[in-house]
Scaffold this motif. Structure first.
Motif, PDB file in Angstrom:
ATOM      1  N   ILE A 350       0.840  -1.203   0.000  1.00 39.31           N
ATOM      2  CA  ILE A 350       0.000   0.000   0.000  1.00 39.31           C
ATOM      3  C   ILE A 350       0.874   1.252   0.000  1.00 39.31           C
ATOM      4  CG2 ILE A 350      -1.779   1.287   1.273  1.00 39.31           C
ATOM      5  CD1 ILE A 350      -2.670  -1.394  -0.115  1.00 39.31           C
ATOM      6  N   GLU A 351       0.545   2.150  -0.909  1.00 34.50           N
ATOM      7  CA  GLU A 351       1.253   3.437  -0.980  1.00 34.50           C
ATOM      8  C   GLU A 351       0.237   4.545  -0.752  1.00 34.50           C
ATOM      9  OE1 GLU A 351       4.564   1.905  -4.281  1.00 34.50           O
ATOM     10  OE2 GLU A 351       3.143   3.489  -4.813  1.00 34.50           O
ATOM     11  N   VAL A 352       0.712   5.666  -0.172  1.00 41.35           N
ATOM     12  CA  VAL A 352      -0.234   6.735   0.190  1.00 41.35           C
ATOM     13  C   VAL A 352       0.344   8.102  -0.148  1.00 41.35           C
ATOM     14  CG1 VAL A 352       0.593   6.678   2.597  1.00 41.35           C
ATOM     15  CG2 VAL A 352      -1.565   7.770   2.098  1.00 41.35           C
ATOM     16  N   LYS A 353      -0.552   9.004  -0.545  1.00 39.51           N
ATOM     17  CA  LYS A 353      -0.147  10.376  -0.871  1.00 39.51           C
ATOM     18  C   LYS A 353      -1.217  11.323  -0.322  1.00 39.51           C
ATOM     19  CE  LYS A 353       1.566  13.099  -4.805  1.00 39.51           C
ATOM     20  NZ  LYS A 353       1.874  13.042  -6.261  1.00 39.51           N
ATOM     21  N   GLY A 354      -0.752  12.434   0.257  1.00 44.03           N
ATOM     22  CA  GLY A 354      -1.756  13.382   0.770  1.00 44.03           C
ATOM     23  C   GLY A 354      -1.129  14.357   1.748  1.00 44.03           C
ATOM     24  N   PRO A 355      -1.933  15.328   2.233  1.00 42.42           N
ATOM     25  CA  PRO A 355      -1.418  16.360   3.142  1.00 42.42           C
ATOM     26  C   PRO A 355      -1.021  15.787   4.505  1.00 42.42           C
ATOM     27  CG  PRO A 355      -3.818  16.505   2.947  1.00 42.42           C
ATOM     28  CD  PRO A 355      -3.369  15.471   1.956  1.00 42.42           C
ATOM     29  N   ASN A 356      -1.394  14.531   4.741  1.00 40.18           N
ATOM     30  CA  ASN A 356      -1.089  13.846   6.014  1.00 40.18           C
ATOM     31  C   ASN A 356       0.300  13.244   6.052  1.00 40.18           C
ATOM     32  OD1 ASN A 356      -2.042  12.124   3.896  1.00 40.18           O
ATOM     33  ND2 ASN A 356      -2.060  10.444   5.367  1.00 40.18           N
ATOM     34  N   VAL A 357       0.936  13.099   4.868  1.00 37.57           N
ATOM     35  CA  VAL A 357       2.196  12.340   4.785  1.00 37.57           C
ATOM     36  C   VAL A 357       3.388  13.194   5.223  1.00 37.57           C
ATOM     37  CG1 VAL A 357       3.746  11.058   3.265  1.00 37.57           C
ATOM     38  CG2 VAL A 357       1.266  10.894   2.950  1.00 37.57           C
ATOM     39  N   PHE A 358       4.194  12.626   6.083  1.00 34.63           N
ATOM     40  CA  PHE A 358       5.356  13.340   6.657  1.00 34.63           C
ATOM     41  C   PHE A 358       6.344  13.745   5.567  1.00 34.63           C
ATOM     42  CE2 PHE A 358       8.920  10.015   7.214  1.00 34.63           C
ATOM     43  CZ  PHE A 358       8.520   9.279   6.112  1.00 34.63           C
ATOM     44  N   ILE A 359       7.363  14.529   5.973  1.00 33.31           N
ATOM     45  CA  ILE A 359       8.302  14.989   4.939  1.00 33.31           C
ATOM     46  C   ILE A 359       9.585  14.157   4.889  1.00 33.31           C
ATOM     47  CG2 ILE A 359       7.453  17.335   4.726  1.00 33.31           C
ATOM     48  CD1 ILE A 359       9.501  18.341   6.597  1.00 33.31           C
ATOM     49  N   GLY A 360       9.771  13.255   5.852  1.00 28.59           N
ATOM     50  CA  GLY A 360      10.971  12.408   5.766  1.00 28.59           C
ATOM     51  C   GLY A 360      11.482  12.026   7.143  1.00 28.59           C
ATOM     52  N   TYR A 361      12.610  11.304   7.146  1.00 30.38           N
ATOM     53  CA  TYR A 361      13.206  10.874   8.421  1.00 30.38           C
ATOM     54  C   TYR A 361      14.368  11.790   8.764  1.00 30.38           C
ATOM     55  CZ  TYR A 361      10.527   6.598   7.574  1.00 30.38           C
ATOM     56  OH  TYR A 361       9.526   5.701   7.330  1.00 30.38           O
ATOM     57  N   TRP A 362      14.446  12.204   9.997  1.00 23.43           N
ATOM     58  CA  TRP A 362      15.466  13.169  10.417  1.00 23.43           C
ATOM     59  C   TRP A 362      16.872  12.603  10.222  1.00 23.43           C
ATOM     60  CZ3 TRP A 362      15.034  18.176  11.709  1.00 23.43           C
ATOM     61  CH2 TRP A 362      16.168  18.801  12.227  1.00 23.43           C
ATOM     62  N   GLY A 363      17.673  13.291   9.424  1.00 26.85           N
ATOM     63  CA  GLY A 363      19.064  12.873   9.243  1.00 26.85           C
ATOM     64  C   GLY A 363      19.230  11.602   8.433  1.00 26.85           C
ATOM     65  N   MET A 364      18.203  11.192   7.702  1.00 25.08           N
ATOM     66  CA  MET A 364      18.292   9.949   6.915  1.00 25.08           C
ATOM     67  C   MET A 364      17.772  10.206   5.499  1.00 25.08           C
ATOM     68  SD  MET A 364      16.888   7.061   9.556  1.00 25.08           S
ATOM     69  CE  MET A 364      17.694   6.701  11.111  1.00 25.08           C
ATOM     70  N   ARG A 365      18.510  10.980   4.719  1.00 24.80           N
ATOM     71  CA  ARG A 365      18.047  11.348   3.376  1.00 24.80           C
ATOM     72  C   ARG A 365      17.838  10.120   2.493  1.00 24.80           C
ATOM     73  NH1 ARG A 365      18.107  15.931   0.729  1.00 24.80           N
ATOM     74  NH2 ARG A 365      19.463  17.008   2.193  1.00 24.80           N
ATOM     75  N   GLU A 366      18.832   9.210   2.507  1.00 26.98           N
ATOM     76  CA  GLU A 366      18.736   8.040   1.619  1.00 26.98           C
ATOM     77  C   GLU A 366      17.527   7.194   2.024  1.00 26.98           C
ATOM     78  OE1 GLU A 366      22.090   9.932   1.986  1.00 26.98           O
ATOM     79  OE2 GLU A 366      21.853   8.374   3.517  1.00 26.98           O
ATOM     80  N   LYS A 367      17.398   6.959   3.319  1.00 30.87           N
ATOM     81  CA  LYS A 367      16.294   6.139   3.817  1.00 30.87           C
ATOM     82  C   LYS A 367      14.973   6.780   3.395  1.00 30.87           C
ATOM     83  CE  LYS A 367      14.584   2.756   6.028  1.00 30.87           C
ATOM     84  NZ  LYS A 367      14.435   1.686   5.042  1.00 30.87           N
ATOM     85  N   THR A 368      14.898   8.106   3.492  1.00 29.87           N
ATOM     86  CA  THR A 368      13.670   8.816   3.091  1.00 29.87           C
ATOM     87  C   THR A 368      13.387   8.583   1.613  1.00 29.87           C
ATOM     88  OG1 THR A 368      14.039  10.502   4.772  1.00 29.87           O
ATOM     89  CG2 THR A 368      12.584  11.096   2.952  1.00 29.87           C
ATOM     90  N   GLU A 369      14.445   8.757   0.787  1.00 23.21           N
ATOM     91  CA  GLU A 369      14.224   8.606  -0.668  1.00 23.21           C
ATOM     92  C   GLU A 369      13.758   7.194  -1.005  1.00 23.21           C
ATOM     93  OE1 GLU A 369      17.363  12.108  -1.735  1.00 23.21           O
ATOM     94  OE2 GLU A 369      17.934  10.023  -2.167  1.00 23.21           O
ATOM     95  N   GLU A 370      14.288   6.202  -0.257  1.00 19.84           N
ATOM     96  CA  GLU A 370      13.897   4.802  -0.513  1.00 19.84           C
ATOM     97  C   GLU A 370      12.404   4.593  -0.276  1.00 19.84           C
ATOM     98  OE1 GLU A 370      17.874   2.999   1.519  1.00 19.84           O
ATOM     99  OE2 GLU A 370      15.943   2.146   2.174  1.00 19.84           O
ATOM    100  N   GLU A 371      11.838   5.382   0.608  1.00 14.21           N
ATOM    101  CA  GLU A 371      10.457   5.107   1.042  1.00 14.21           C
ATOM    102  C   GLU A 371       9.428   5.960   0.319  1.00 14.21           C
ATOM    103  OE1 GLU A 371      11.642   2.894   5.066  1.00 14.21           O
ATOM    104  OE2 GLU A 371       9.738   3.940   4.909  1.00 14.21           O
ATOM    105  N   PHE A 372       9.874   6.735  -0.687  1.00 16.10           N
ATOM    106  CA  PHE A 372       8.921   7.495  -1.507  1.00 16.10           C
ATOM    107  C   PHE A 372       9.106   7.100  -2.974  1.00 16.10           C
ATOM    108  CE2 PHE A 372       6.710  10.655   1.057  1.00 16.10           C
ATOM    109  CZ  PHE A 372       7.469  10.714   2.225  1.00 16.10           C
ATOM    110  N   THR A 373       7.990   7.027  -3.711  1.00 12.93           N
ATOM    111  CA  THR A 373       8.093   6.731  -5.144  1.00 12.93           C
ATOM    112  C   THR A 373       8.399   8.030  -5.899  1.00 12.93           C
ATOM    113  OG1 THR A 373       5.777   7.263  -5.513  1.00 12.93           O
ATOM    114  CG2 THR A 373       6.284   4.982  -4.879  1.00 12.93           C
ATOM    115  N   GLU A 374       8.704   7.885  -7.195  1.00  9.90           N
ATOM    116  CA  GLU A 374       9.040   9.093  -7.978  1.00  9.90           C
ATOM    117  C   GLU A 374       7.871  10.071  -8.049  1.00  9.90           C
ATOM    118  OE1 GLU A 374      12.647   7.187 -10.046  1.00  9.90           O
ATOM    119  OE2 GLU A 374      11.169   7.881 -11.537  1.00  9.90           O
ATOM    120  N   ASP A 375       6.670   9.509  -8.021  1.00  3.59           N
ATOM    121  CA  ASP A 375       5.507  10.422  -8.119  1.00  3.59           C
ATOM    122  C   ASP A 375       4.948  10.758  -6.730  1.00  3.59           C
ATOM    123  OD1 ASP A 375       2.879   7.998  -8.989  1.00  3.59           O
ATOM    124  OD2 ASP A 375       4.599   7.877  -7.647  1.00  3.59           O
TER     125      ASP A 375
END
Ligand code: MCA
Length: 504
Positions: A350-375
């Motif tokens: 399940i993937e989710v998009k919306g105003p509820n979704v956080f902006i990422g993990y603190w100090g973990m840019r790569e981990k954040t990018e892994e957990e979001f799709t291109e769109d």
């Protein structure tokens, strides 16, 4: 526009400031005006220490009015708020401090002396302690300060809080949650759950997690609803206060306990309009037994620390047991497999998009990018399917996370420690059924024959020093070798099947 969450909450409850906002049974009642002043005193406390918008603080304190005052004071100042489970050990807390480097740490009194030294060593500027009583020295000092009626100007993406959520790699990740993540979710929940100023929310959840802090507290304050504030879920206190309440939020364990409680009858739920469940799967058995006993269909919803609430069964409409309902307004969900969007009723991640979704993990840019799709969809890691009406049914997790009484436990975090213990050659932590907590961790271990036998007690003792109690395996099983697949990965599914009933 000022997106400061406190400003938005205040705007929605200021119409009747003399109304009772929070009642702590047999102890105290405070009005919305009292709450506003309390938060302004805590804002003053933060200002006095020199904290400003964007600075970070961590608190590890017990559930209390002071804890709410501190949370709301941080919102008012734009200080980033990070609450921690009061049962976390120093080892766990050290990691959080190193990760977000707070300027201030507020601890419960006499948690232990080491914590202050750890904070000093790790460069935390201020270490304070606050308890739950009215005679707490720091509380008295804070109430003697002039209240600071600030609503720090915040943009929608300004950070309100960082909440830690365990990670499959064993290291927790700080989810960065913005003011507008929180306000959009609270506004949506008020609408879809029909919260009004007439409601009385029975609040028994801890307030160091999303459920008790944001889903319950923010939604009630935004709706100018009254809150009956209990220290924790205690069945006697719940039965005493349910008759005064109209809404309750809880994890499935709460409902399991209620349904098995003889004295839980019509008198208890006579004024209740809504029971909401989340943080762990609600079994169809509990749903059915609860409905049979009360004629109430528990409303199950689905959320995560990174997203707040994502979907909910409807207030008016079918609350189908075993499903988590429909996306909240402005939120999109989809099921995918290897990056492809799946048609209706097909199981996928399940993937989710919306105003509820956080902006990422603190100090973990790569981990954040892994957990979001291109769109821009967040990959939840949960497995489920969406039917033609858009209703979501969850069926598991892509990780081997365990949810025990609503607390997330990641096996890796425990396995890392087990694998350092002399006498253990290999370890696998799996979740098995638990009649009260839903799921509980057990340890399946392989002895290191070259070393003298280590006892289960010694193992538990090592784990107790490093981990919060709720993560400690409820049972230890020794086997000759762990089942592994061709890739050398432990086949935990086989172990779960083999030992699924061991705690029942
Ligand atoms: C307490 N203990 C536990 C748990 N809770 N062990 C395993 N799992 C647990 N969940 C241990 C304590 O460490 C203690 O050990 C002993 O059980 C008794 O403690 P007590 O607090 O009396 O336990 P309890 O009353 O039985 O607590 C069970 C509980 C509690 C009421 C289910 O865990 C709870 O309130 N859970 C809510 C968690 C929550 O808020 N989850 C939301 C996460 P000892 O006696 O050895 O000291 S947010 C989330 O998941 C997302 C965003 C969402 O969608 O909501």
């Amino acid at each position: 526009m000022n997106h400061n969450l406190y400003k938005i909450l205040y705007k929605n409850f200021k119409s009747d400031l003399d109304k009772i906002c929070i009642e702590i049974p047999d102890y105290k009642k405070i009005s919305f005006k009292d709450l506003d002043i309390l938060s302004a005193h805590f804002a003053s406390f933060l200002y006095d220490l020199g904290l400003k918008k964007g600075d970070r603080m961590i608190c590890q304190i017990d559930k209390s009015l002071s804890a709410i005052g501190l949370y709301l004071g941080c919102l008012r100042m734009g200080v980033i708020y990070t609450p921690l489970n009061a049962s976390y050990t120093n080892d766990e807390v050290k990691y959080f401090i190193q990760n977000i480097q707070p300027k201030l740490f507020v601890s419960k009194p006499k948690l232990n002396d080491d914590l202050e030294n750890i904070c000093a060593k790790l460069g935390v500027h201020f270490f304070k302690t606050i308890g739950t009583s009215d005679s707490d020295p720091l509380l008295i000092e804070i109430l003697s300060m002039d209240p600071l009626n600030i609503f720090e100007n915040c943009k929608d993406h300004d950070i309100a809080a960082i909440l830690f959520t365990s990670g499959t790699t064993g290291k927790s990740k700080g989810a960065i949650i913005t003011h507008s993540n929180l306000s959009s979710n609270a506004l949506a929940l008020r609408e879809i759950w029909g919260f009004t100023g007439e409601d009385i929310l029975l609040h028994t959840l801890p307030i160091f997690h999303v459920h008790g802090l944001f889903v319950a507290l923010n939604t009630a304050l935004l709706s100018a609803s009254k809150i009956i504030f209990l220290e924790k879920f205690n069945i006697e206190d719940v039965l005493k206060n349910l008759p005064k309440s109209t809404v309750m939020m809880g994890v499935p364990t709460y409902y399991n306990r209620l349904v098995n409680e003889e004295v839980f009858g019509e008198k208890a739920y006579k004024n209740m309009r809504l029971f909401i469940s989340g943080s762990a799967p609600l079994t169809e058995k509990t749903f059915k037994e609860f409905k049979k006993k009360t004629n109430h269909s528990i409303l199950e919803r689905y959320g995560m620390t990174e997203t707040g609430m994502i979907t909910s069964n409807p207030l008016d409409g079918d609350r189908v047991e075993g499903t988590v309902g429909f996306p909240l307004p402005k939120i999109k969900i989809r099921a995918t497999k290897e990056g492809k969007i799946l048609p209706e009723n097909e199981k996928g991640i399940i993937e989710v998009k919306g105003p509820n979704v956080f902006i990422g993990y603190w100090g973990m840019r790569e981990k954040t990018e892994e957990e979001f799709t291109e769109d821009g969809f967040f990959i939840t890691g949960d497995i489920g399917q969406i039917d033609k009406t858009g209703r979501l049914t969850l069926s598991g997790r892509s990780s081997d996370m365990i949810i025990s009484g609503g607390y997330n436990i990641y096996p890796k975090e425990i396995e890392i420690i087990l694998n350092t213990i002399e006498g253990i050659r290999e370890s696998a932590i799996i979740g098995v059924k638990h009649s009260d907590l839903g799921e509980s961790p057990i340890a399946v271990l392989v002895r290191d024959s070259k070393v003298s036998k280590i006892s289960e007690n010694d193992i538990i003792e090592v784990l107790n020093r490093k981990l919060s109690k709720f993560k400690i395996p409820k049972s230890i099983i020794w086997i000759d070798k762990l089942p592994i697949n061709a890739m050398g990965k432990v086949q935990k599914k086989n172990l779960r099947i083999k030992y699924e009933k061991i705690l029942l």
